[in-house]
Design a protein around this motif. Structure first.
Motif: not given
Length: 157
Positions: A46, A49, A73, A76, A122
């Motif tokens: 994470d 990202r 996700k 996100y 994920t």
């Protein structure tokens, strides 16, 4: 949106053309450190990202076009929506076997097939309250574009 090999770039280019808007490949917005990490066969976390998602969100806010992005996700996607309200997601769904086939037959991409399982683990599909649709990524790209245009209530030309 979707995992590696789902067809995000292929569909994204065609969708942007159909909509008459700009296209950006989200992979090109990754910081160099992310590309190096993935090229070495390591999955992003994470923290890796966040700067990438911020770059994707900034591109969307500034261009209003189509960008291919894994957006694995809900958190996100929430981050992208915060940066660019009104974003609409097209979730490309394909079986693992097809994703592996696609990834092993393309050349020049930094994403390694051994990282696919991490992405699949994920991945959080679109929730019913998220703006977007899920489509069968096995379909022909032109058919996917037609499906998206119909969902957006935009006549196909």
């Amino acid at each position: 949106m979707g995992v590696s090999g789902a067809g995000k770039s292929t569909v994204g280019v065609r969708l942007a053309r159909a909509l008459g808007v700009e296209y950006e490949d989200g992979d090109d917005l990754h910081p160099a450190a992310n590309v190096a990490k993935m090229a070495a066969g390591h999955s992003l976390d994470d923290a890796d990202r966040i700067p990438w998602l911020d770059a994707v969100g900034a591109w969307l806010a500034g261009h209003g076009g189509v960008v291919s992005c894994s957006a694995l996700k809900r958190s996100y996607r929430d981050r992208l929506r915060a940066a660019a309200p009104g974003v609409y997601f097209v979730e490309l769904d394909a079986p693992r076997e097809e994703l592996v086939r696609r990834m092993t037959t393309r050349s020049g991409h930094f994403m390694k097939v051994q990282m696919l399982d991490s992405q699949l683990a994920t991945f959080e599909p679109l929730d019913p309250d998220e703006p977007g649709i899920s489509v069968d990524a096995i379909a022909e790209p032109s058919g996917i574009v037609m499906e998206v245009l119909a969902a957006l209530e935009i006549p196909a030309e």
